[in-house]
Scaffold this motif. Sequence first.
Motif, mmCIF file in Angstrom:
data_model
loop_
_atom_site.group_PDB
_atom_site.id
_atom_site.type_symbol
_atom_site.label_atom_id
_atom_site.label_comp_id
_atom_site.label_asym_id
_atom_site.label_seq_id
_atom_site.Cartn_x
_atom_site.Cartn_y
_atom_site.Cartn_z
ATOM 1 N N ASN A 295 3.672 -1.356 -6.877
ATOM 2 C CA ASN A 295 2.291 -1.751 -7.129
ATOM 3 C C ASN A 295 2.140 -3.259 -6.960
ATOM 4 N N ILE A 296 1.122 -3.652 -6.246
ATOM 5 C CA ILE A 296 0.847 -5.068 -6.033
ATOM 6 C C ILE A 296 0.073 -5.597 -7.239
ATOM 7 N N PRO A 297 0.419 -6.776 -7.754
ATOM 8 C CA PRO A 297 -0.318 -7.342 -8.893
ATOM 9 C C PRO A 297 -1.820 -7.387 -8.631
ATOM 10 N N THR A 298 -2.591 -7.146 -9.690
ATOM 11 C CA THR A 298 -4.052 -7.067 -9.576
ATOM 12 C C THR A 298 -4.656 -8.324 -8.958
ATOM 13 N N LEU A 299 -4.169 -9.486 -9.329
ATOM 14 C CA LEU A 299 -4.695 -10.748 -8.797
ATOM 15 C C LEU A 299 -4.589 -10.786 -7.278
ATOM 16 N N ILE A 300 -3.450 -10.362 -6.761
ATOM 17 C CA ILE A 300 -3.254 -10.379 -5.303
ATOM 18 C C ILE A 300 -4.146 -9.332 -4.641
ATOM 19 N N VAL A 301 -4.310 -8.167 -5.299
ATOM 20 C CA VAL A 301 -5.193 -7.117 -4.761
ATOM 21 C C VAL A 301 -6.621 -7.639 -4.646
ATOM 22 N N ASP A 302 -7.069 -8.369 -5.684
ATOM 23 C CA ASP A 302 -8.428 -8.928 -5.664
ATOM 24 C C ASP A 302 -8.583 -9.958 -4.549
ATOM 25 N N PHE B 254 -6.929 -10.017 -1.699
ATOM 26 C CA PHE B 254 -6.982 -9.275 -0.444
ATOM 27 C C PHE B 254 -8.361 -8.639 -0.225
ATOM 28 N N SER B 255 -8.954 -8.161 -1.321
ATOM 29 C CA SER B 255 -10.253 -7.481 -1.203
ATOM 30 C C SER B 255 -11.346 -8.433 -0.743
ATOM 31 N N ILE B 256 -11.210 -9.723 -1.060
ATOM 32 C CA ILE B 256 -12.190 -10.718 -0.605
ATOM 33 C C ILE B 256 -12.260 -10.745 0.916
ATOM 34 N N PHE B 257 -11.099 -10.548 1.542
ATOM 35 C CA PHE B 257 -11.027 -10.574 3.008
ATOM 36 C C PHE B 257 -11.161 -9.178 3.610
ATOM 37 N N GLY B 258 -11.553 -8.216 2.766
ATOM 38 C CA GLY B 258 -11.781 -6.874 3.254
ATOM 39 C C GLY B 258 -10.533 -6.034 3.427
ATOM 40 N N VAL B 259 -9.425 -6.488 2.849
ATOM 41 C CA VAL B 259 -8.161 -5.753 2.953
ATOM 42 C C VAL B 259 -7.957 -4.965 1.663
ATOM 43 N N LYS B 260 -7.925 -3.639 1.790
ATOM 44 C CA LYS B 260 -7.699 -2.793 0.630
ATOM 45 C C LYS B 260 -6.227 -2.378 0.596
ATOM 46 N N LEU B 261 -5.483 -3.013 -0.307
ATOM 47 C CA LEU B 261 -4.043 -2.754 -0.390
ATOM 48 C C LEU B 261 -3.614 -2.872 -1.842
ATOM 49 N N SER B 262 -3.186 -1.767 -2.425
ATOM 50 C CA SER B 262 -2.783 -1.772 -3.834
ATOM 51 C C SER B 262 -1.288 -1.517 -4.025
ATOM 52 N N THR B 263 -0.633 -0.935 -3.013
ATOM 53 C CA THR B 263 0.813 -0.677 -3.080
ATOM 54 C C THR B 263 1.477 -1.078 -1.771
ATOM 55 N N VAL B 264 2.745 -1.347 -1.859
ATOM 56 C CA VAL B 264 3.534 -1.651 -0.667
ATOM 57 C C VAL B 264 4.855 -0.895 -0.773
ATOM 58 N N THR B 265 5.260 -0.283 0.317
ATOM 59 C CA THR B 265 6.492 0.506 0.337
ATOM 60 C C THR B 265 7.571 -0.243 1.111
ATOM 61 N N ILE B 266 8.649 -0.532 0.435
ATOM 62 C CA ILE B 266 9.771 -1.238 1.058
ATOM 63 C C ILE B 266 11.081 -0.670 0.535
ATOM 64 N N TYR B 267 12.158 -1.049 1.190
ATOM 65 C CA TYR B 267 13.487 -0.697 0.705
ATOM 66 C C TYR B 267 13.856 -1.645 -0.445
ATOM 67 N N PRO B 268 14.242 -1.125 -1.611
ATOM 68 C CA PRO B 268 14.639 -2.012 -2.721
ATOM 69 C C PRO B 268 15.781 -2.949 -2.374
ATOM 70 N N ILE B 269 16.625 -2.544 -1.411
ATOM 71 C CA ILE B 269 17.753 -3.395 -1.040
ATOM 72 C C ILE B 269 17.273 -4.755 -0.525
ATOM 73 N N ILE B 270 16.034 -4.792 0.017
ATOM 74 C CA ILE B 270 15.485 -6.064 0.500
ATOM 75 C C ILE B 270 15.356 -7.058 -0.654
ATOM 76 N N LEU B 271 14.822 -6.590 -1.783
ATOM 77 C CA LEU B 271 14.653 -7.468 -2.945
ATOM 78 C C LEU B 271 16.003 -7.940 -3.467
ATOM 79 N N HIS B 272 16.968 -7.024 -3.508
ATOM 80 C CA HIS B 272 18.302 -7.399 -3.989
ATOM 81 C C HIS B 272 18.971 -8.374 -3.017
ATOM 82 N N SER B 273 18.738 -8.182 -1.728
ATOM 83 C CA SER B 273 19.342 -9.093 -0.744
ATOM 84 C C SER B 273 18.782 -10.500 -0.881
ATOM 85 N N ILE B 274 17.501 -10.605 -1.258
ATOM 86 C CA ILE B 274 16.906 -11.932 -1.459
ATOM 87 C C ILE B 274 17.577 -12.640 -2.635
#
Length: 433
Positions: A305-312, A314-334
């Motif tokens: 789930n994307i934090p509400t602040l970031i969702v808001d 994005f919505s200003i620019f007409g982008v409706k995005l509330s979730t993002v799907t990624i591999y968790p290994i990406i976060l651990h690799s960072i």
Amino acid sequence: MAKKNNNLTNRKRKNSEEKTKSVEEKTEAFPTNEIAPKKEEKNVLLAEQPKEKKWTNWWTRFIWTIVMILGFFFVIFSGHLSIIILVLILQILIFKEIIHIAHYPSQEKKLPWFRVINWYFLFAGCFYMYGDGIMSYFKFKLFKYDIFQILLNNHKFISFCIYCFGFVIFVMSLRKGYYQFQFIQFAWTHLILLFVVFQAHFLINNVLEGIIWFFLPASLVIVNDIAAYVCGFFWGRTPLIQLSPKKTWEGFIGAFFLTIIWGIFFSLFLSQFNYFICPAVDLSTNILSNVTCDPNSVFIPKAYNIPTLIVDIFSIFGVKLSTVTIYPIILHSIVLSVFASLIGPFGGFFASGLKRAFKIKDFGDTIPGHGGVTDRFDCQLLMAAFSSIYFVTFIRTPETTVSYIMNQIMNLDSEQRVVLFNQFKDLMNSIAN
């Protein structure tokens, strides 16, 4: 009376001379490497070196870097056992290089078995750190031998006995006039065991959990080191730390971003192959083996789930995005990449300080353009420890597997196994009926 006073005075003078002589002998018993202070030469950054010397060093370092990388890939593809053997060999070479910098031949030749005792403690440390973990993988093939079962079931007690034997031998080897030298060397040996063996055993733990947990952190350190060298070579102007004068802020910052980028893409690549992500079950496997397993959840795409602040926003620019799907290994690799970039280099700085303390340029000359084995793998030990602890804390999920149950069964005696078999047979019969 005057004659007695003279005799008493002579005795006091003689005793005083003997004490002075004894102190001098003790002082000579422990030599020092201290050298009269010299005017330090001005350190020249890589980017400011003469072109001929600069590019000669570049090509020497580049060629041997390629050789090491190719050899490293060969070992990785050869399987878990080859990697474990490589780690053990590197550990022995590092121990040899570090123990050698405090080498005093003039003193050691008067102390029989002095170096043998140092290597004996290395054996004791390796037996304790690796014995239990590695032997458990050969349990099913060797459990029929009683001696093997004794070694495995009583591993810690046997390890302690091995250490105690070395301790007794050391105490018996103490010689008058060399006490200070011997005890400092004893402490130095144990410090090396803590620095090398204790940290290196995390490397093997990572291999057994899955080659990716060895390969990814090791590659992050390698890429960070190469990136820091290249960025410093072309753009380095601002010294980073006095302990390592050729390190620059430009190289440090450039390597930070390049390492994170590498970590993201390389972790995604490795996660596509069972050979890299599956825990070790059979040490005879290699890249050509058909390896299968249920992948860890970090290798399966997950919706966040994307934090509400970031969702808001994005919505200003007409982008409706509330979730993002990624591999968790990406976060651990960072996280691993950040540690390899910000904290990992301090393992190298520590080694640089150690070299300065003993007034040496490199730990050895095993690798042309790079120095000794310790010069090349100092950061890897710290990175291995962090990777192993991070994996156990945040990634590994406790599971009851067939391999785990079989390991527990092998710890039972013959009578307990018979009882377990009968109870399990009754259970299966009741389920079938």
